[in-house]
Design an enzyme around this catalytic site. Structure first.
Site, mmCIF file in Angstrom:
data_model
loop_
_atom_site.group_PDB
_atom_site.id
_atom_site.type_symbol
_atom_site.label_atom_id
_atom_site.label_comp_id
_atom_site.label_asym_id
_atom_site.label_seq_id
_atom_site.Cartn_x
_atom_site.Cartn_y
_atom_site.Cartn_z
ATOM 1 N N LYS A 112 0.459 -1.168 0.467
ATOM 2 C CA LYS A 112 -0.337 -0.033 0.443
ATOM 3 C C LYS A 112 0.342 1.130 0.423
ATOM 4 C CE LYS A 112 -0.642 0.032 4.870
ATOM 5 N NZ LYS A 112 0.421 0.692 4.995
ATOM 6 N N ARG A 154 -7.192 3.108 11.670
ATOM 7 C CA ARG A 154 -7.198 1.381 11.425
ATOM 8 C C ARG A 154 -7.631 0.481 12.230
ATOM 9 N NH1 ARG A 154 -1.247 1.984 9.178
ATOM 10 N NH2 ARG A 154 -0.145 -0.447 8.948
ATOM 11 N N ARG A 199 11.792 -6.851 2.686
ATOM 12 C CA ARG A 199 12.030 -5.330 1.967
ATOM 13 C C ARG A 199 12.597 -4.838 2.408
ATOM 14 N NH1 ARG A 199 6.230 -2.699 3.516
ATOM 15 N NH2 ARG A 199 6.535 -3.455 5.438
ATOM 16 N N ARG A 253 13.758 -2.873 8.241
ATOM 17 C CA ARG A 253 12.643 -2.071 8.965
ATOM 18 C C ARG A 253 13.086 -3.270 10.294
ATOM 19 N NH1 ARG A 253 7.266 -0.197 6.597
ATOM 20 N NH2 ARG A 253 6.511 -0.697 8.403
ATOM 21 N N ARG A 279 1.709 -8.537 13.218
ATOM 22 C CA ARG A 279 0.799 -7.193 12.461
ATOM 23 C C ARG A 279 -0.335 -8.103 11.324
ATOM 24 N NH1 ARG A 279 5.669 -4.989 9.733
ATOM 25 N NH2 ARG A 279 4.049 -3.234 8.835
HETATM 26 P P1 AMP Z 1 2.926 1.215 8.480
HETATM 27 O O1 AMP Z 1 4.389 2.053 8.473
HETATM 28 O O2 AMP Z 1 1.597 1.601 7.994
HETATM 29 O O3 AMP Z 1 2.486 -0.680 8.387
HETATM 30 O O4 AMP Z 1 2.933 1.448 10.195
HETATM 31 C C1 AMP Z 1 3.621 0.539 10.926
HETATM 32 C C2 AMP Z 1 3.424 0.901 12.407
HETATM 33 O O5 AMP Z 1 2.870 2.264 12.991
HETATM 34 C C3 AMP Z 1 2.184 0.167 12.610
HETATM 35 O O6 AMP Z 1 2.809 -0.991 12.936
HETATM 36 C C4 AMP Z 1 1.773 -0.083 14.074
HETATM 37 O O7 AMP Z 1 2.097 0.231 14.848
HETATM 38 C C5 AMP Z 1 1.972 1.827 13.579
HETATM 39 N N1 AMP Z 1 0.459 2.639 13.117
HETATM 40 C C6 AMP Z 1 0.772 3.305 11.507
HETATM 41 N N2 AMP Z 1 -0.857 4.426 11.396
HETATM 42 C C7 AMP Z 1 -1.508 3.572 12.703
HETATM 43 C C8 AMP Z 1 -2.631 3.935 12.514
HETATM 44 N N3 AMP Z 1 -3.572 4.389 12.092
HETATM 45 N N4 AMP Z 1 -2.959 3.059 14.119
HETATM 46 C C9 AMP Z 1 -2.219 2.424 15.104
HETATM 47 N N5 AMP Z 1 -1.138 2.090 14.965
HETATM 48 C C10 AMP Z 1 -0.744 2.714 13.827
#
Ligand code: AMP
Length: 213
Positions: free
Chosen positions: A16, A90, A129, A159, A170
Site C-alpha cells: 500500500k 486502522r 523488504r 525495518r 501485524r
Molecule cells: P505502516 O508503515 O503503515 O505499516 O505502520 C507501521 C506501524 O505504525 C504499525 O504497525 C503501527 O504500529 C503504527 N501505525 C501506523 N498507522 C497506525 C494507525 N492508523 N493506528 C495505529 N497504529 C498505526
C-alpha cells in the site's frame, strides 16, 4: 477537476505504501503515511515517537488517542489539497472519528482502496523488504541492485518490525482490527474498491488507476 481524497488500506506488506506514492505522484496528491510520520517522530526523538516505539516494535497498533491527535494535526496542515491517506484509519474508532473530522473540514472521500492479499505472500514479500534510511524509498532483495538507494544513495535497511514473527502478528492485528473498518465503509458514501494484491506491483498500480480514473 477537484483534487481527490483517497484512503488506501491493506495489511502490512500489501504494497500500500508503494502504491500510495505512485498514486500521489500521478494524481498530484499529498501522501500522508501515518507509519512514516511515526517513524520520523521516532528518528527525531519526539514525545510522539517515544510513545509509539514500543507498540511499533512489537507489531501492535499505537493507541487510538495518540493516532487521532496525530491525524487531526496532519489533516489541518493538508487542508486545501487533495491527499491519499496511507495506513489510517486502522480501527473502527479511528474511522468514526475521521468521518467527523472530514465533515468539519467539508471534505468528501472519493475512493477507498483496499488491497487484498494472504499472509503467506506477505511473509515472503516483507522478509525481503528494505527501506532507504534517508528518503524512505522501498526495495526488495529479489530485485534491488546493491545496498544503496537508487534515488538518493542512502543506506538500505530492514525495518525492525519486518521480522517474520512480527509480520505475522501485524497481519493478525490487521485482520482483527481493520476488518471492522472495511465493514464500516461498505455501503458508505465513498466507493470501496478491492484490488488483488497478489499480482506484480506494476499490475496492481494499473488496476488501481483503472478503478480511480
Ligand atoms: P505502516 O508503515 O503503515 O505499516 O505502520 C507501521 C506501524 O505504525 C504499525 O504497525 C503501527 O504500529 C503504527 N501505525 C501506523 N498507522 C497506525 C494507525 N492508523 N493506528 C495505529 N497504529 C498505526
Amino acid at each position: 477537476m477537484a483534487e481527490k481524497h483517497i484512503i488506501i488500506l491493506g495489511p502490512p506488506g500489501s504494497g500500500k505504501g508503494t502504491q500510495a506514492v505512485r498514486i500521489a505522484e500521478q494524481l498530484g496528491l499529498k501522501h500522508l503515511s501515518t507509519g512514516d510520520v511515526l517513524r520520523e517522530s521516532l528518528a527525531a526523538g519526539s514525545d510522539l515517537g517515544m510513545k509509539a516505539k514500543a507498540f511499533m516494535d512489537r507489531g501492535l497498533l499505537v493507541p487510538d488517542k495518540v493516532m487521532l491527535g496525530l491525524i487531526e494535526k496532519e489533516l489541518c496542515t493538508l487542508n486545501g489539497s487533495g491527499w491519499i491517506l496511507d495506513g489510517f484509519p486502522r480501527t473502527l474508532p479511528q474511522a468514526q472519528e475521521l468521518t467527523r473530522m472530514l465533515e468539519d473540514l467539508e471534505i468528501e472521500v472519493d475512493h477507498i482502496i483496499r488491497i487484498d492479499v494472504d499472509s503467506g505472500t506477505i511473509v515472503k514479500r516483507i522478509s525481503g523488504r528494505r527501506v532507504c534510511e534517508s528518503c524512505k524509498a522501498v526495495y526488495n532483495t529479489a530485485s534491488m541492485q546493491g545496498g544503496e538507494c537508487e534515488k538518493c544513495g542512502g543506506k538500505l535497511i530492514k525495518r525492525q518490525d519486518d521480522e517474520e514473527s512480527t509480520i505475522l502478528r501485524r497481519f493478525r492485528v490487521y485482520e482483527e482490527q481493520t476488518q471492522p473498518v472495511l465493514d464500516y465503509y461498505t455501503g458508505g458514501g465513498a466507493e470501496l474498491i478491492t484490488i488483488d494484491g497478489s499480482k506484480k506491483i506494476d499490475d496492481i498500480t494499473a488496476d488501481i488507476f483503472r478503478a480511480v480514473k
